[in-house]
Design an enzyme around this catalytic site. Structure first.
Site, PDB file in Angstrom:
ATOM      1  N   GLU A  62       9.927   0.770  10.522  1.00  0.00           N
ATOM      2  CA  GLU A  62      10.925   1.860  10.444  1.00  0.00           C
ATOM      3  C   GLU A  62      10.425   3.352  10.518  1.00  0.00           C
ATOM      4  O   GLU A  62       9.505   3.562   9.648  1.00  0.00           O
ATOM      5  CB  GLU A  62      11.630   1.794   8.626  1.00  0.00           C
ATOM      6  N   GLU A 100       9.958  15.457  15.633  1.00  0.00           N
ATOM      7  CA  GLU A 100      10.209  15.427  14.242  1.00  0.00           C
ATOM      8  C   GLU A 100       9.567  16.587  13.325  1.00  0.00           C
ATOM      9  O   GLU A 100       8.392  16.223  13.420  1.00  0.00           O
ATOM     10  CB  GLU A 100      10.002  13.996  13.689  1.00  0.00           C
ATOM     11  N   LYS A 131       0.740  -1.149   0.075  1.00  0.00           N
ATOM     12  CA  LYS A 131      -0.002   0.015   0.015  1.00  0.00           C
ATOM     13  C   LYS A 131       0.842   1.427   0.074  1.00  0.00           C
ATOM     14  O   LYS A 131       1.637   1.791   0.932  1.00  0.00           O
ATOM     15  CB  LYS A 131      -0.940  -0.080   1.291  1.00  0.00           C
ATOM     16  N   CYS A 188      13.761  10.772   6.715  1.00  0.00           N
ATOM     17  CA  CYS A 188      13.500  10.145   8.127  1.00  0.00           C
ATOM     18  C   CYS A 188      14.784  10.559   8.896  1.00  0.00           C
ATOM     19  O   CYS A 188      15.067  10.753  10.084  1.00  0.00           O
ATOM     20  CB  CYS A 188      13.354   8.643   8.174  1.00  0.00           C
TER      21      CYS A 188
END
Ligand code: NAP
Ligand code: MG
Length: 483
Positions: free
Chosen positions: A255, A386, A180, A289
């Protein structure tokens, strides 16, 4: 490629291109122009179920897990070559859909995705078991077997590359896949499905079902016919997936996010470190990331370094991502742009000093200026959370113990970097930093042979390399009585 020539996207299930069962569609847009690119079929629970059924059939009855490993390797290699031969076309789709620059998508994302298929093609013939010295007169050996049907959910920041990192090792180990892609960037994953189909991958081995996380993603995570979920995305969604996957005890690799420290000591090669700091935070408009979003500068170097970094930043060309000279494209979506701007607001309100940027430039597109804050204290929101955009938090330090402690004071542990000419200091810092990847005198290097993944709340499991393929296998212990 004018946006109007991009054909609508369908679901790729069981080797066929199909509409969603409910007839639902969604739009994907070009973040540089704010205009729609095309309509894509929206996969929902019923479509996920069809895809899982197709993948299960391909695993239980099909040729894929049973064919000679070298034949599987040859097919994966062919997919890699075909991706490479279509770099221009797929890179353009990727840039239109995500806003990343054409330079990055054509030189990095698509070629690395092609290489990833070829790298794992080589692994198909190297997945070996062991012989185990059990008590005589018995004999024990192990088989490394595929897991079965793997559900893979990926984010929008490196769409084709994340698809390759997931699909290539899973298929190399003999699994079948339901992928997906992110709703913001579904188009390149559909190109990958086209390539796989043309390369002759048997039906049902790779299924691609675009849709929304809350609907298609949840259905995949909870489906009893899925043996493992491999996820890349945000930490909160990773936590949600872990909770939901517990019902069927699925294997998981996660992750997740990061807030990576980039530490520059006074004895560093300053020019190289300035380039590294800039790339670390502004590459792919900060939607990385492993972005080096916390820049730690040693006191004695701080002022001069910041001047150079500011001058370097002023030269970065922001604008049309299809222009080869552009270094910074738009954020992927309006939501993401607003999120980044709200963090910039918090930085200002909490008392950090704005060095440059700090706003949305005038005109169309979801752009945010490259932004640097100095005087950031560890407790400030922009030092802890983040942001996933071109926003850098600069923090001063005096000595190695202090900076290692401060760098490790984060819920995340995805990556870190140190810049110094002192070899001992570099390696001591690399050991002390609690992160899955540490770069010394460089930033953001990747290779398909390296293991990549997180410490702490950046997730668990490793992608790429030997570790990466092993995550798609399980071990069977076989006993033989020789008496
Ligand atoms: P996200 O919101 O977590 O979404 C990632 C994917 O998960 C998308 O496909 C999303 O679907 C889907 N999803 C959302 N909610 C879900 C649910 N409840 N169940 C199942 N799937 C669900 O992350 P993002 O904003 O796309 O990406 C940015 C994040 O990814 C950052 O935190 C970044 O650090 C992380 N990231 C990590 C790595 C790494 O390797 N560690 C690499 C790249 C990015 P939708 O399309 O509907 O959102
Ligand atoms: Mg898009």
């Amino acid at each position: 490629m004018p946006a109007s020539t991009i054909k609508p996207g369908l679901l790729f299930i069981g080797g066929q291109w199909v509409e969603s069962a409910a007839g639902a569609t969604f739009r994907t847009i070009n973040p540089a122009t704010e205009e729609p690119l095309t309509e894509v079929a929206e996969g929902r629970a019923e479509d996920i179920d069809r895809a899982v059924t197709a993948a299960r059939k391909a695993f239980s009855e099909g040729a894929w897990p049973r064919m000679p490993a070298a034949d599987r390797g040859r097919l994966l290699w062919k997919i890699g070559d075909m991706l490479e031969s279509r770099v221009a076309e797929i890179a353009e789709i990727e840039t239109l859909d995500s806003g990343k620059t054409i330079t990055e998508s054509s030189r990095v994302d698509v070629p690395m995705a092609a290489d990833c298929f070829r790298y794992f093609a080589g692994w198909t013939t190297k997945i070996e078991g062991e012989t185990v010295p059990v008590r005589p007169p018995c004999f024990n050996y192990t088989l490394r077997e595929p897991l079965g049907v793997v559900g893979q959910i990926i984010p929008w920041n490196f769409p084709i590359l994340m698809a390759a990192w997931k699909v290539a090792p899973a298929l190399a180990a003999g699994n079948t896949v339901v992928l997906k892609p992110a709703a913001q960037t579904p188009l390149s994953a559909l190109r990958l499905a086209e390539v796989a189909q043309e390369a002759g991958l048997p039906p049902g081995v790779l299924n691609v079902v675009p849709g929304f996380g809350a609907v298609a993603g949840t259905a995949l995570v909870e489906h009893p016919g899925v043996d493992k979920i491999a996820f890349t995305g945000s930490t909160p969604v990773g936590q949600e997936i872990m909770r939901r996957a517990s019902g069927t005890l699925k294997r998981l690799t996660l992750e997740l996010g990061g807030k990576s420290p980039n530490v520059v000591f006074a004895d560093a090669d300053v020019e190289a470190a300035v380039r590294g700091a800039s790339n670390g935070i502004f590459y792919n408009k900060g939607e990385v990331c492993t972005a080096g979003s916390r820049l730690f500068l040693e006191e004695s170097l701080h002022d001069a370094f910041l001047d150079k970094l500011q001058a370097h930043t002023a030269k970065l060309k922001q604008g049309d991502p299809l222009d080869p000279k552009t270094r910074l494209g738009p954020q992927v979506s309006e939501d993401q742009m607003l999120r980044v701007l709200s963090y910039i607001d918090k930085g200002k309100k909490e008392g950090a000093r704005l060095v440059c940027g700090g706003a949305r430039p005038p005109g169309k597109g979801y752009f945010v200026q490259p932004t640097i804050f100095d005087g950031v204290a560890p407790g400030m929101t922009i030092a802890r959370e983040e942001i996933f955009g071109p926003v850098l938090a600069v923090i001063r330090f005096r000595e190695i113990e202090e900076v290692v402690r401060a760098a490790n004071e984060s819920a995340y542990g995805l990556a870190a970097a140190v810049w110094t000419r002192d070899i001992k200091k570099a390696h001591l810092a690399a050991r002390a930093l609690r992160a899955g990847t540490v770069w010394i005198n460089t930033y953001g290097l990747y290779d398909n042979a390296m293991p990549f993944g997180g410490y702490k709340m950046s997730g668990f499991g490793r992608e790429l390399g030997r570790h990466g393929i092993m995550e798609y296998t399980q071990t069977k212990s076989v006993w033989v009585d020789l008496s």
